[in-house]
Design a protein around this motif. Structure first.
Motif, short mmCIF file in Angstrom:
data_model
loop_
_atom_site.label_atom_id
_atom_site.label_comp_id
_atom_site.label_asym_id
_atom_site.label_seq_id
_atom_site.Cartn_x
_atom_site.Cartn_y
_atom_site.Cartn_z
N TRP A 25 2.74 -17.34 -49.12
CA TRP A 25 3.86 -17.82 -49.85
C TRP A 25 3.37 -17.90 -51.36
O TRP A 25 2.38 -18.28 -51.45
N ASP A 69 7.73 -19.73 -53.39
CA ASP A 69 7.58 -19.77 -51.84
C ASP A 69 8.38 -18.83 -51.41
O ASP A 69 8.63 -19.08 -49.99
N SER A 70 8.67 -17.86 -51.86
CA SER A 70 9.07 -16.49 -51.53
C SER A 70 7.92 -15.81 -50.63
O SER A 70 6.63 -16.17 -50.97
N SER A 98 10.45 -12.57 -47.24
CA SER A 98 11.57 -13.47 -47.33
C SER A 98 11.69 -13.79 -48.87
O SER A 98 10.73 -14.55 -49.43
N THR A 100 13.22 -16.67 -51.65
CA THR A 100 13.85 -17.79 -52.06
C THR A 100 14.83 -17.61 -53.07
O THR A 100 14.71 -16.64 -53.85
N ASP A 101 15.75 -18.39 -53.01
CA ASP A 101 16.82 -18.49 -54.15
C ASP A 101 16.57 -19.66 -55.12
O ASP A 101 15.90 -20.60 -54.83
N TYR A 104 16.25 -23.51 -54.02
CA TYR A 104 15.27 -23.96 -53.20
C TYR A 104 14.83 -25.33 -53.83
O TYR A 104 14.73 -25.38 -55.38
#
Length: 462
Positions: A25, A69-70, A98, A100-101, A104
């Motif tokens: 992440w 944390d993507s 994945s 995150t936007d 978060y």
């Protein structure tokens, strides 16, 4: 997906020039026109791995715009770092697993522990909580190793019980009855048609059942969840927590006190050896106790002083120190008293024994003076009490008299009293609240921050 190499392994081996795939992440992205620094963590260690991603990477714009944390998979070559890190990766390809936007809830800026408790499902991704829960794992492994190496057997005591193991009455009731239509008999809930046919609760201790098995296997320990319905909102109390409770047949108070001291030292030593980077980080974070690592090493290497409760009261009374709670014989020792003994008077860990029976549990061995019992508390600098234990009452007559004195219904304890009828022997044990030990070793000040999902009054989210 391709196989991955744990970041911990990369830092331990530091094989420069080798190609690796890491997955984790994102902790930060520093973007420039020609390249970006991407820092990731995969949870395997305290270290973050920094990677250099050049602009000629096919998906450079998307990768360099990723938020905290993507999740990504990155393949590259390990090279010597030009910064503070011992090594870093020169990335060859990055796969976005994945993204995150901007909704978060965690951000790179400092976040309060209070806010993180509201995000308990995400807080393990922070450096602080990653460290805490890796230490928690290490202490659990240390516990099993310590007792197993000494010949103890691990006992799974029940979670649902029909008796109050502490006699305090602060228990969570368990029932399958419709709470809107509870049958009543003689002014009380009638449990005749309930699942177990009687009133039962979540256990407050595994000790009583532990005693049964110590009477057959010699030395056992329990390590499991316990529950207290005490309406307390302090930084040291949980409604659901984990307890370690060894029980030893043919042992007296002195032997169980030795075991308790050895166990505390073992836990500290194990954590210092297995989690040095986590503890170093926790010791330097804002709000950490001053000199945490030095204090832990001091306790690990110290002799544990032994005094009686009566001697402790005399020391406190003659100290000339003004306490918030006066210290008189017959009153419970408060945390301020315990810390004075360990931090100011002796400057060492202290084991206090032979407490007044009036504020101790019914199962404790009664002394000949008729006033005290063979109880002991282990006190350590920084927090005070960390372990409580006792020699158990092995005389049936005395046990029954104490239960009558406390107004207890003996009928549910018939099996516990049988232990005193058939092959009774001296035996002793103690209890350690696992979360309090973790608090002590990590330096965390709130018990809610050392258990994954804290349960406290009015709080049962997640």
């Amino acid at each position: 997906m391709s196989s991955r190499t744990p970041i911990r392994s990369i830092f331990e081996n530091k094989t420069l020039g080798e190609n690796f795939t890491v997955k984790g992440w994102i902790r930060s992205v520093r973007k420039s026109k020609k390249f970006s620094f991407i820092v990731i963590n995969d949870g395997t260690c305290q270290w973050n791995l920094q990677a250099i991603v050049d602009m000629d990477t096919p998906n450079y714009e998307q990768v360099s715009s990723l938020l905290l944390d993507s999740a990504i998979s990155m393949t590259g070559t390990l090279v010597e770092s030009r910064g503070k890190q011992p090594v870093e990766m020169q990335a060859k390809s990055v796969e976005i697993i994945s993204a995150t936007d901007d909704t978060y809830p965690l951000q790179k800026k400092a976040t309060s522990l209070e806010f993180l408790r509201e995000q308990a499902h995400l807080r393990a991704r922070t450096q602080t909580f990653g460290a805490v829960f890796r230490v928690r794992h290490a202490l659990a492994m240390a516990t099993h190793k310590f007792f197993s190496d000494k010949g103890f057997y691990y006992l799974n005591s029940p979670i649902i019980s029909a008796v109050d193991g502490e006699g305090a009455g602060e228990m969570f009731k368990v029932s399958t009855m419709d709470l809107a239509k509870v049958p009543v008999k003689e002014g009380k809930a009638d449990h005749t048609d309930d699942y177990f046919g009687k009133e039962v609760s979540l256990c407050v201790t595994g000790q009583l059942e532990g005693e049964c098995y110590a009477m057959a296997l010699g030395s056992i320990y329990t390590f499991g969840p316990t529950f207290r319905a005490e309406n307390s909102n302090t930084t040291r109390h949980l409604s659901e927590f984990w307890m370690i409770e060894p029980e030893v047949a043919f042992a007296d108070l002195e032997e169980i006190a030795d075991l308790a001291a050895d166990y505390i030292k073992y836990l500290i030593d194990y954590a210092l050896k297995e989690c040095p980077h986590e503890l170093e980080f926790l010791a330097t974070r804002e709000g950490a106790p001053e000199g945490l690592l030095e204090m832990l090493s001091h306790v690990k290497d110290s002799k544990f002083i032994r005094i009686t409760y009566t001697e402790a009261v005399e020391i406190l009374s003659k100290s000339g120190k003004k306490f918030e709670f006066p210290c008189t014989w017959g009153a419970e020792l408060q945390t301020e008293h315990e810390r004075f003994l360990t931090e100011e008077h002796f400057k060492l860990p202290v084991i206090v024994t032979d407490y007044p029976k009036e504020f101790k549990a019914f199962y404790m061995k009664q002394n000949d003076d008729g006033k005290t019992v063979r109880a002991m508390d282990v006190l350590v600098p920084g927090i005070g009490e960390i372990i409580g234990g006792s020699q158990r009452e092995d005389n049936l007559e005395k046990l029954e008299a104490r239960m009558d004195h406390d107004g207890m219904d003996k009928s549910g304890y018939w099996w516990y009293m049988d232990l005193r009828r058939y092959g009774s022997v001296p035996h002793a044990g103690f209890g350690l609240g696992f979360e309090r030990a973790i608090m002590y070793i990590t330096g965390m000040s709130n018990i809610r921050d050392v258990i994954p999902f804290p349960r406290t009054p009015k709080n049962c989210d997640f």
